[in-house]
Design a protein around this motif. Structure first.
Motif, PDB file in Angstrom:
ATOM      1  N   ARG A 233       0.819  -1.203   0.000  1.00  0.00           N
ATOM      2  CA  ARG A 233       0.000   0.000   0.000  1.00  0.00           C
ATOM      3  C   ARG A 233       0.858   1.260   0.000  1.00  0.00           C
ATOM      4  NH1 ARG A 233      -3.006  -3.601   3.285  1.00  0.00           N
ATOM      5  NH2 ARG A 233      -5.033  -4.068   2.325  1.00  0.00           N
ATOM      6  N   GLU A 234       0.334   2.304  -0.625  1.00  0.00           N
ATOM      7  CA  GLU A 234       0.972   3.630  -0.649  1.00  0.00           C
ATOM      8  C   GLU A 234       2.406   3.559  -1.180  1.00  0.00           C
ATOM      9  OE1 GLU A 234      -0.078   6.564  -0.330  1.00  0.00           O
ATOM     10  OE2 GLU A 234      -1.880   6.577   0.904  1.00  0.00           O
ATOM     11  N   GLU A 264      -4.907   3.605  -6.429  1.00  0.00           N
ATOM     12  CA  GLU A 264      -4.593   2.820  -5.229  1.00  0.00           C
ATOM     13  C   GLU A 264      -5.748   1.912  -4.816  1.00  0.00           C
ATOM     14  OE1 GLU A 264      -2.226   1.806  -1.725  1.00  0.00           O
ATOM     15  OE2 GLU A 264      -1.678   2.941  -3.523  1.00  0.00           O
TER      16      GLU A 264
END
Length: 634
Positions: A233-234, A264
């Protein structure tokens, strides 16, 4: 950091390069026959910094980005010289090479230590070396946009300036030109550095004669996403922040825009990723391309070189390839002397125009087993054809009886060790398919894939696939330090100053003997079965065909070994996803493995098999990778 005296360095360099003798009559001092030789004094080389104007204003401050380029070039050269160039985001934050060297500067602001050996080795041989700080990193202005237009434009601008098409300034603000160079540039770099070389080559910029991308990215979507599944993630924010050299507020807007555009929440291939996909612009590439990649690279996966290689081949780009058994490594730390010799000959041919014959030699050099190397005419291997191998009731290969056979499994988020162990046992969360023992060696060379006919009880499922060699062998242990460890000794690969030598710890491959090994892996989000650009939620009770591409691979599986295909769902070791706990029904008779191969026929076993395995070496290293953001660094 200096580790050897100048006397020892000179002696070592002489041993590596051979005795220096006069150049051919009428030619440059640094050319003897068909090779360049070390005749220029590295200690007195000109060191200067220029700030090249980029065409972009990536930080929105009303001024074009200024890109710092540190130059080391021979003072005594009476002819113009070509340039070896590395453009990197790592020169100030993280370091380069196995020993994480950073740029260091003298009191006058010029570079006193240039990481790696390229300047030490090539400047005495009639080259300049230019180390470029990508936009938004180290001493450059602008913003780092993680493989995007600003990053590529910042490196391209330096090549334009070297060819008289751009503007640059010295520290006082005075304009400077590059009258000392032929304008011929060869870009080199590992990982992110090699990735930007791919991106610049894809612009078709004139003057870029060759690139040497090592373990490099050709599609940033494929680096941060696996066919609709997030790697972590991110990741966009993480990578930007890792190398950012500007105050946080200077690039806050750029970072926010990247995060919003990257998909995302969906894993979609958006416009953000399209402008970071260099493969689609392979037709623009003018430079030759010399690729080096570890076939067990789990950081920059092998599809990055394989699909790039295919695109370049389609457009007739001159190319060369080194593949080795380690993971995310530089061939300098795998096969040092031969790599330096080959790189030297490649740059001599591509940048100095010396007819040394390297362009007529076999295109591919491969490590086929630990320490065993071979040259081949081309790659993929000669005679390789895609084979469509049917699945059956736990069987794989010609003769598999899959009609009417279905397999139902519910997600268990299995780690890789548990997923592929004991393939004839019933393990919740996976299905395994096995061939009969091979009657002869099987060469796999290229990009496999598996097409699965499935029903899912949820709108989507995360699918994973592993191709496994079930058979005892001694292999490079790429989970342990990427397969390469440092030794206590060191060797030197160029000249030195009091602050910059070319001495590095020697290395060796580390091996392990095991009764099975994962060859290649692949992942896909089932709801992206139509396109990576959008999702199509799955309907319970309906059959869908979902293709899971596996990463490029090259291996010869020995006779007597069993080839296995293992299918799972969510994969905590390599990906993150919220799409867990689905129940998948697989129609084996309508599912196939596509295998680029030559050699032994892959047939289904005719009698039941029993295969048990032991724990693979490197279990601790495998556990340490769970959901950990990876930087394309070392």
């Amino acid at each position: 950091m200096l580790r050897r005296s100048a006397v020892i360095l000179v002696a070592t360099l002489a041993a590596v390069a051979g005795a220096v003798s006069p150049a051919s009559a009428g030619g440059p001092r640094h050319v003897r026959g068909t090779e360049t030789i070390p005749v220029y004094d590295y200690g007195t080389a000109i060191r200067e910094t220029v700030w090249v104007e980029s065409p972009l204003d990536s930080d929105g401050d009303g001024a074009r980005d200024r890109i710092a380029a540190d130059i080391v070039r021979p003072r005594e050269a009476r002819t113009r010289v070509p340039v070896v160039m590395e453009a990197s985001p790592y020169y100030a934050c993280c370091g380069r090479g196995n020993e994480s060297e950073l740029k260091e500067y003298a009191a006058d602001g010029t570079v006193s230590l240039m990481p790696l050996y390229y300047d030490n080795y090539f400047v005495p041989r009639g080259y300049a070396f230019v180390g470029v700080d990508l936009s938004g990193t180290a001493r450059s202005t602008g913003c780092e946009d993680v493989g995007g237009p600003a990053e590529v434009a910042s490196a391209k601008a330096v090549i334009d300036w070297l060819n008289g098409r751009g503007t640059a300034f010295d520290a006082s603000g005075a304009r400077v030109t590059a009258s000392w160079t032929t304008g011929k540039v060869g870009m080199i770099g590992k990982s992110w550095d090699g990735s930007v070389a791919n991106g610049v080559a894809a612009t078709g910029v004139r003057g870029l004669e060759t690139i040497v991308p090592i373990g490099a990215i050709s599609s940033w979507y494929d680096y941060q996403r696996y066919n609709g599944i997030l790697r972590t993630r991110e990741y966009v924010r993480y990578l930007h922040s890792y190398v950012n050299g500007r105050p946080a507020e200077a690039c806050a807007d750029e970072l926010a825009a990247m995060r919003a555009a990257s998909g995302e929440t969906t894993g979609d291939f958006t416009a953000h990723w399209a402008e970071r996909d260099y493969r689609t612009a392979a037709r623009n590439v003018r430079a030759s391309v010399f690729i080096a990649h570890g076939v067990n690279d789990k950081n920059v996966s092998t599809g990055q070189f394989g699909l790039w290689w295919d695109a370049l081949a389609k457009h007739g780009v001159e190319r060369k390839l080194w593949l080795f058994q380690a993971g995310h490594e530089d061939p300098f730390d795998v096969r040092r002397a031969e790599w330096v010799r080959t790189l030297h000959r490649w740059f001599d041919h591509e940048l100095h125009g010396l007819r040394n014959g390297i362009d007529r030699e076999p295109r591919a050099t491969l490590e086929t087993a630990p320490g065993v190397w071979t040259d081949e005419r081309d790659w993929p291997a000669r005679g390789v054809r895609d084979r469509s191998l049917p699945l059956g009731d736990g069987t794989l290969g010609a003769g598999a009886k899959g009609r009417g056979v279905t397999k139902t499994f519910t997600d268990e988020s299995l780690r890789e060790d548990a997923l592929v162990a004991n393939p004839t046992a019933v393990v919740p969360g996976r299905v395994a398919f096995l061939s009969a023992p091979l009657t002869a060696p099987l060469r796999i060379s290229g990009e496999p894939s598996v097409t699965l006919r499935i029903q899912v009880d949820k709108p989507t499922a995360a699918l994973s696939a592993r191709l496994v060699d079930y058979g005892t062998g001694t292999r490079v242990d790429h989970f342990r330090s990427e397969g390469v460890v440092n030794l206590a000794t060191e060797s030197c690969w160029g000249a030195a100053t009091a602050t910059d030598d070319a001495c590095y710890l020697d290395t060796t491959e580390v091996t392990a003997t095991a009764d099975h090994a994962v060859l290649t892996r692949g992942w896909a989000d089932a709801a992206h079965y139509r396109s990576l650009r959008f999702t199509t939620p799955l309907e319970p009770g309906r059959w869908y065909d979902v293709t899971v591409p596996l990463n490029t691979y090259d291996v010869t599986v020995p006779a007597g070994h069993v080839l296995g295909l293992v299918i799972g769902q969510s994969d905590p070791q390599f990906t993150v996803t919220n799409d867990q706990n689905a129940t998948v029904t697989l129609d084996a008779g309508r599912s196939t493995l596509t295998l680029p191969a030559t050699g032994a026929a892959v047939t289904a076993p005719t009698t039941p098999q029993s295969i048990t395995t032991t724990t693979l070496p490197g279990a601790a290293e495998r556990r340490a990778t769970d959901n950990t953001p990876v930087v394309p660094l070392r």
